[in-house]
Each structure stands twice: as C-alpha cells, then as structure tokens.
Enzyme design. Structure first.
Site, PDB file in Angstrom:
ATOM      1  N   GLU A   1      39.436  33.049  49.637  1.00  0.00           N
ATOM      2  CA  GLU A   1      39.775  32.361  48.389  1.00  0.00           C
ATOM      3  C   GLU A   1      40.074  30.910  48.737  1.00  0.00           C
ATOM      4  O   GLU A   1      41.028  30.637  49.487  1.00  0.00           O
ATOM      5  CB  GLU A   1      41.029  32.979  47.776  1.00  0.00           C
ATOM      6  CG  GLU A   1      40.784  34.218  46.971  1.00  0.00           C
ATOM      7  CD  GLU A   1      42.050  34.638  46.230  1.00  0.00           C
ATOM      8  OE1 GLU A   1      43.013  35.049  46.890  1.00  0.00           O
ATOM      9  OE2 GLU A   1      42.062  34.534  45.001  1.00  0.00           O
TER      10      GLU A   1
ATOM     11  N   GLU B   1      47.102  43.281  40.505  1.00  0.00           N
ATOM     12  CA  GLU B   1      46.194  42.188  40.139  1.00  0.00           C
ATOM     13  C   GLU B   1      46.097  41.294  41.362  1.00  0.00           C
ATOM     14  O   GLU B   1      47.000  40.497  41.616  1.00  0.00           O
ATOM     15  CB  GLU B   1      46.730  41.411  38.930  1.00  0.00           C
ATOM     16  CG  GLU B   1      46.824  42.218  37.648  1.00  0.00           C
ATOM     17  CD  GLU B   1      45.474  42.538  37.036  1.00  0.00           C
ATOM     18  OE1 GLU B   1      44.454  41.969  37.486  1.00  0.00           O
ATOM     19  OE2 GLU B   1      45.428  43.364  36.114  1.00  0.00           O
TER      20      GLU B   1
ATOM     21  N   LYS C   1      60.886  39.849  40.332  1.00  0.00           N
ATOM     22  CA  LYS C   1      61.008  38.807  41.363  1.00  0.00           C
ATOM     23  C   LYS C   1      59.894  37.784  41.175  1.00  0.00           C
ATOM     24  O   LYS C   1      58.738  38.049  41.480  1.00  0.00           O
ATOM     25  CB  LYS C   1      60.895  39.394  42.766  1.00  0.00           C
ATOM     26  CG  LYS C   1      61.338  38.383  43.817  1.00  0.00           C
ATOM     27  CD  LYS C   1      60.659  38.532  45.152  1.00  0.00           C
ATOM     28  CE  LYS C   1      59.310  37.896  45.234  1.00  0.00           C
ATOM     29  NZ  LYS C   1      59.277  36.421  45.053  1.00  0.00           N
TER      30      LYS C   1
ATOM     31  N   CYS D   1      43.021  33.053  40.577  1.00  0.00           N
ATOM     32  CA  CYS D   1      42.276  34.209  41.099  1.00  0.00           C
ATOM     33  C   CYS D   1      40.900  34.275  40.453  1.00  0.00           C
ATOM     34  O   CYS D   1      39.974  34.842  41.009  1.00  0.00           O
ATOM     35  CB  CYS D   1      43.051  35.489  40.819  1.00  0.00           C
ATOM     36  SG  CYS D   1      43.472  35.671  39.087  1.00  0.00           S
TER      37      CYS D   1
HETATM   38  P1  NAP Z   1      51.385  36.221  47.498  1.00  0.00           P
HETATM   39  O1  NAP Z   1      51.711  35.488  48.725  1.00  0.00           O
HETATM   40  O2  NAP Z   1      50.815  37.578  47.622  1.00  0.00           O
HETATM   41  O3  NAP Z   1      52.731  36.258  46.653  1.00  0.00           O
HETATM   42  C1  NAP Z   1      52.795  36.871  45.394  1.00  0.00           C
HETATM   43  C2  NAP Z   1      54.197  37.372  45.170  1.00  0.00           C
HETATM   44  O4  NAP Z   1      54.485  38.380  46.153  1.00  0.00           O
HETATM   45  C3  NAP Z   1      55.262  36.296  45.332  1.00  0.00           C
HETATM   46  O5  NAP Z   1      56.294  36.533  44.434  1.00  0.00           O
HETATM   47  C4  NAP Z   1      55.723  36.535  46.759  1.00  0.00           C
HETATM   48  O6  NAP Z   1      57.008  36.070  47.045  1.00  0.00           O
HETATM   49  C5  NAP Z   1      55.678  38.045  46.828  1.00  0.00           C
HETATM   50  N1  NAP Z   1      55.675  38.562  48.180  1.00  0.00           N
HETATM   51  C6  NAP Z   1      55.261  37.951  49.309  1.00  0.00           C
HETATM   52  N2  NAP Z   1      55.477  38.757  50.379  1.00  0.00           N
HETATM   53  C7  NAP Z   1      56.025  39.900  49.891  1.00  0.00           C
HETATM   54  C8  NAP Z   1      56.492  41.097  50.509  1.00  0.00           C
HETATM   55  N3  NAP Z   1      56.436  41.290  51.824  1.00  0.00           N
HETATM   56  N4  NAP Z   1      57.008  42.063  49.724  1.00  0.00           N
HETATM   57  C9  NAP Z   1      57.098  41.872  48.400  1.00  0.00           C
HETATM   58  N5  NAP Z   1      56.681  40.749  47.757  1.00  0.00           N
HETATM   59  C10 NAP Z   1      56.150  39.782  48.499  1.00  0.00           C
HETATM   60  O7  NAP Z   1      50.395  35.421  46.575  1.00  0.00           O
HETATM   61  P2  NAP Z   1      50.517  33.911  46.095  1.00  0.00           P
HETATM   62  O8  NAP Z   1      50.122  33.023  47.205  1.00  0.00           O
HETATM   63  O9  NAP Z   1      51.841  33.686  45.446  1.00  0.00           O
HETATM   64  O10 NAP Z   1      49.438  33.867  44.932  1.00  0.00           O
HETATM   65  C11 NAP Z   1      48.103  33.672  45.176  1.00  0.00           C
HETATM   66  C12 NAP Z   1      47.364  34.995  45.162  1.00  0.00           C
HETATM   67  O11 NAP Z   1      47.577  35.657  43.922  1.00  0.00           O
HETATM   68  C13 NAP Z   1      45.871  34.805  45.272  1.00  0.00           C
HETATM   69  O12 NAP Z   1      45.341  35.772  46.132  1.00  0.00           O
HETATM   70  C14 NAP Z   1      45.393  35.036  43.842  1.00  0.00           C
HETATM   71  O13 NAP Z   1      44.058  35.437  43.744  1.00  0.00           O
HETATM   72  C15 NAP Z   1      46.340  36.089  43.390  1.00  0.00           C
HETATM   73  N6  NAP Z   1      46.394  36.138  41.927  1.00  0.00           N
HETATM   74  C16 NAP Z   1      45.801  37.187  41.305  1.00  0.00           C
HETATM   75  C17 NAP Z   1      45.807  37.246  39.917  1.00  0.00           C
HETATM   76  C18 NAP Z   1      45.158  38.394  39.202  1.00  0.00           C
HETATM   77  O14 NAP Z   1      45.451  38.569  38.029  1.00  0.00           O
HETATM   78  N7  NAP Z   1      44.296  39.183  39.842  1.00  0.00           N
HETATM   79  C19 NAP Z   1      46.419  36.237  39.186  1.00  0.00           C
HETATM   80  C20 NAP Z   1      47.020  35.169  39.862  1.00  0.00           C
HETATM   81  C21 NAP Z   1      47.006  35.143  41.246  1.00  0.00           C
HETATM   82  P3  NAP Z   1      57.207  34.600  47.654  1.00  0.00           P
HETATM   83  O15 NAP Z   1      56.848  33.660  46.587  1.00  0.00           O
HETATM   84  O16 NAP Z   1      58.633  34.529  47.995  1.00  0.00           O
HETATM   85  O17 NAP Z   1      56.316  34.509  48.854  1.00  0.00           O
END
Ligand code: NAP
Length: 494
Positions: free
Chosen positions: A398, A267, A191, A301
């Site tokens: 963040e 991650e 997804k 991140c």
């Molecule tokens: P997010 O809101 O956690 O979303 C990430 C993914 O999870 C998206 O595909 C999202 O879908 C999905 N998701 C959201 N709610 C969910 C649920 N209830 N059940 C299952 N999946 C769900 O994060 P983001 O805003 O897209 O990305 C930013 C975050 O990612 C930051 O915290 C960043 O630090 C972190 N990040 C970490 C790394 C690493 O390698 N450590 C790399 C890149 C980013 P939707 O898009 O439909 O909401």
C-alpha cells in the site's frame, strides 16, 4: 507550497481543540489514566503539539470493559426508537458542528479542510443511516414441513464490542462502527488511533449530548495499543471485535479473537487496481483517477494503488494525469486553496520515497513529482510514474501517498491477471464504455467493491468491505447492522 494557515478568528483550531476533553471516557465520566501518563498529539503540517491525551493502560482497559459489560443488559433492552433518536440527534449535532470538527480533523490528520468537511458529512451520514436501520431489524417466521412446529427467528445484540480504528479517517471510521453498534443495542469499548485521538474524543461529547447513557460507550486512548486492546479481547466480556486498519494488525486480532471465539469484522488494507481500457473515455478516467488516487493524499485503503492502462492510451493517460497532478497545491490543509496536505508522519514520507526510488531503479520514468517538499511538515509531491515494472515494490505494498504508478497492459486477460495478483481484494476501478467488457471484467476481478467509470465507492448507503486479505464482513448499507446482531431461533410446537 502554502506555508501557514490563516483561520477566521471565530473558528480558531487551537481554541476548539482546547475545549476537547483529553481524558479517558469510562462509565459516563472523564478521568485521567490511572498511571497519570499522557501522550502528545501533533499537527503533521507543522509538527506543533496540539494537545496531550490520557495514555491508558491495562488497568484502564479493565475498568472500561467492566463498564461496558455492566451496561449491556439494560442497553440491549432499550427500545429501538430510543436508540434511533440518539443517533439522529447525534447526526444533527455533527452536522451543526461540521466546521469545528473539520478543523480538528485537519489539525491532527492533515487532510485539506474541504476534504475534512466531506469526512464530517460522510461520518455523520452513518449515524443518520443507522438511526433509520435501528427500527427496521426484522426476524423470520416459518412452519416446519410436517406442519408440527413454528420456527421463530429473532435478532439480538451481539453484546459488548471492541472497536479499533485507524488515523486516516478519524471521524468516519469511528461512526461507521459506533452507529450500527448503538442501533443494534451493543455496548462499546473504543480505542481510536494514537495519531488522531482528538476527533474521537470530540465525538464522545456529541453522543453524550445526544443522550447516550453512561457505560454504553467507553473510550481509552493509548500510545500502547496492545496493552489496552488485548486485555479487552481476553476479558471474556467482549463478544465482538470490529477493526479497521492494517492486515498485519487484523491478523493479530483474529488470533486473539479465536481465544474466546469472538465475532469478528475486519476492514483491512487494500491494493486497488485502476484499469483503463482502450475504449475508455480518457478524460473521465483521469477525473476518476484524481479522486481514487488523491482523496486523502492517497492515504486511503480505497486508494488506486496500481494503474493498469491499455498500452494504446497509457502515455496519453499518464500525461493528462501528470498535468492535473501538477496543478495541485501542496501545503497546510488548513490554508485556503490547498489540495494536498502532509502525510501523517515522517515514517510514512520515507516509505513513499523508498517505494518511488525502487520503481525508478527498476525502470519507471518520473512523469511529474518524485520527491518530498520542504518545510516542517511531511509533504510529498503529487507524483506520476510511467512505464512501471510489475515487479516494483509499490505493486504489492500500500503506497499510502500521492503516487500514481502507471503500468501498460495489452490484453484484457493480462489486466485481470495483474489486478488479481495480490493478496488483497478491497476495491477495484474499471473504465470502459463497453457494457459487456464491464461485466466480464467486473466478474473476474477479485474485489469486494468495484467502481465502474467512477473513482469513488465509499458511501454509507452501500456495503463497504473486501475479500481475500482485505477483510471480513461489511460496514454500512443494509448489511452493516448485521455485524452487530446475533440470530436466535425458537422452536415452538403447534
Ligand atoms: P494500523 O497500524 O493497523 O492501526 C490501526 C489501529 O490498530 C490503530 O488504532 C492502532 O493503534 C491499532 N493497533 C496497532 N497495533 C495494535 C495491536 N498490537 N493490538 C491492537 N491494536 C493495535 O493501521 P493504520 O496505519 O492506523 O491505518 C492504515 C491501514 O488501515 C491501512 O492498511 C489501510 O488500508 C487500513 N484501512 C482500511 C480501511 C477499510 O475500511 N478496509 C479503512 C481505512 C484504513 P495505534 O494508533 O496506537 O498504533
């Protein structure tokens, strides 16, 4: 600010996007969501709708996980060389379409084209790396101490995997998971993020062209993430989840994973400290800060979130950094000469503005920037804040935007204490010319990765991952494939 993009006719983003399948990809075929629903994907630089994509739900999720379950046995028994060659062909195809894919990434995510090209190369390298790892999965053989038994340890694919990725690196976050899953012989339900699904959908066609059999990769796009991912987690078919995204969603998925005791790789978020010691080469530190802070407009991140600079050089560092930030051109990432694209959405822009306002209210000075740019997109000025109070909200949030808060420190111990004063531990950056100090501080910093006199750690050859609430497991490098393999021990009498 550069208002509009001018693209070569042969590489028009709209034309390329029109060729992308916007359905769900299940069991080797494209089809609409069972409900017939779609959702819109927007360009954050212009708010223009780029495409409408199938909006999957629980019934679609079920079809996808069933397909992955059916395909697992045969796929897990394919030869490592055949899986390796699929990945190698996919690497070649990705690189041959670098420009087209970069345009898609820029259109839906906003990063400047040069950065998007860089993301394609970075993403493709995961496929090349894991094509090489696929044929190097080893095991172990020993004789028990009493000489009576052989112990044979083999590696097997963990089974069908749930992969969930964020919007900030729409291609690389996918290939960093799909590459090792394919190499190990796992099937996949995937997804991608709602805000940036087009790049992932374009990737599917590349993998199919590279020879990936039906059922191995199943992709469900959705505007209701939980309605697709939770059924996968509860299916009893999926054996593993690999998630990149926020710590909050990661915790939720860990709870869900516990119901079926699924292998979990996480991650998650970061809050990277960027430490500049008094003896640092200041110009080099500023170069590094520009990369660590401004790559992806700060929406990474790994972004340097807190800049701890020795008091003796803090003002000079902030001034030099502000000078470099003020030279950046903000605008549509598809336009020539733009260094800083829009933030992903209005909500992100308001969050960044709120964090800056809070820091200023607590005594920070705005050295440069400090507010949004005009226009239809979600543009924020590259910003340096001086003399930031450690109790400001952005010290423990963040920022995910082009804002660099500079906090002065006096002693090494204070720098380490400030740096570690966070629940996250993904990456840190340290600038010093003293090798003993580098090791001393490096050992004391609670991070999974440390950039020593460099602002860039991401590399497909290296194990990427964090400690504390930044996650579990590692992606890339020699460790990356382990996340998709189980051990099996065979006891054999001699
Ligand atoms: P997010 O809101 O956690 O979303 C990430 C993914 O999870 C998206 O595909 C999202 O879908 C999905 N998701 C959201 N709610 C969910 C649920 N209830 N059940 C299952 N999946 C769900 O994060 P983001 O805003 O897209 O990305 C930013 C975050 O990612 C930051 O915290 C960043 O630090 C972190 N990040 C970490 C790394 C690493 O390698 N450590 C790399 C890149 C980013 P939707 O898009 O439909 O909401």
């Amino acid at each position: 600010m550069t208002p509009t993009a001018t693209l070569p006719v042969a590489l028009d983003a709209a034309t390329i996007i029109a060729t992308i399948n916007t359905g769900l990809f299940i069991d080797g075929a494209w089809r609409p969501a069972l409900s017939g629903a779609t959702f819109a994907v927007e360009n954050p630089a212009t708010s223009v709708v780029l495409a409408h994509v199938a909006d999957g739900g629980p019934a679609d999720a079920d079809l996808a996980i069933q397909a992955a379950g059916r395909a697992q046995k045969a796929w897990g028994k394919t030869s490592p060389r055949s899986r390796s060659e699929i990945l190698r062909r996919a690497y070649d195809l990705l690189m041959s379409r670098q420009e087209e894919l970069a345009l898609v990434i820029t259109s839906e995510m906003g990063k400047p084209l040069a950065d998007a090209r860089g993301e394609v190369a970075y993403a493709a390298e995961f496929f090349r790396w894991f094509s090489e790892e696929a044929v190097r999965v080893g095991g172990d053989h020993t004789i028990t101490g009493d000489g009576k038994h052989r112990i044979l340890v083999t590696r097997e694919p963990v089974g069908p995997c749930v992969l969930v990725t964020p919007w900030n690196f729409p291609l690389a976050m996918g290939t960093r998971k799909i590459g090792p899953a394919i190499a190990a012989g796992c099937t996949i339900v995937f997804k991608p993020a709602e805000l940036t699904p087009l790049t992932s959908l374009a990737l599917v066609d590349i993998l199919v062209e590279a020879g990936l059999p039906a059922g191995v990769l199943n992709v469900v796009t959705t505007s209701k993430a939980g309605s697709v991912v939770e059924p996968w987690m509860d299916s009893g078919i999926a054996r593993k989840v690999s998630f990149t995204g926020s710590t909050a969603v990661g915790k939720l998925l860990l709870e869900q994973a516990s119901r079926n005791v699924m292998r979990s790789s996480m991650e998650l978020g970061g809050n990277a400290p960027f430490i500049v010691c008094a003896d640092a080469d200041l110009d080099r530190a500023v170069d590094g800060a520009m990369v660590a802070k401004m790559r992806n407009m700060g929406e990474a991140c790994t972004a340097a979130n807190r800049m701890f600079v020795h008091r003796s050089v803090a003002t000079e560092f902030a001034a030099k950094l502000a000078q470099r930030m003020s030279e950046l051109s903000v605008g549509d990432g598809a336009a020539d000469g733009v260094n800083v694209g829009p933030l992903i959405e209005e909500k992100a822009l308001l969050k960044v503005q709120g964090l800056v306002d809070d820091a200023v209210a607590r005594g920070a000075s705005v050295v440069v920037g400090g507010s949004r740019e005009g226009g239809a997109g979600y543009f924020y000025q590259p910003t340096v804040l001086g003399n930031v109070s450690p109790d400001s909200l952005l010290m423990n949030t963040e920022i995910f935007g082009p804002v660099a808060p500079v906090v002065p420190f006096d002693t090494e111990d204070e720098a380490v204490e400030l740096a570690n004063n966070t629940p996250w531990g993904l990456v840190g950056y340290l600038y010093t010319q003293d090798i003993n100090r580098a090791f001393r501080l490096g050992e004391d910093l609670e991070v999974g990765m440390l950039g020593l006199n460099t602002g860039m750690v991401s590399n497909p050859f290296a194990p990427f991952g964090g400690v504390k609430q930044s996650g579990l497991g590692r992606e890339g490098g020699k460790l990356g494939i382990d996340e998709y393999l189980e051990y099996k021990y065979l006891a054999i009498p001699r």
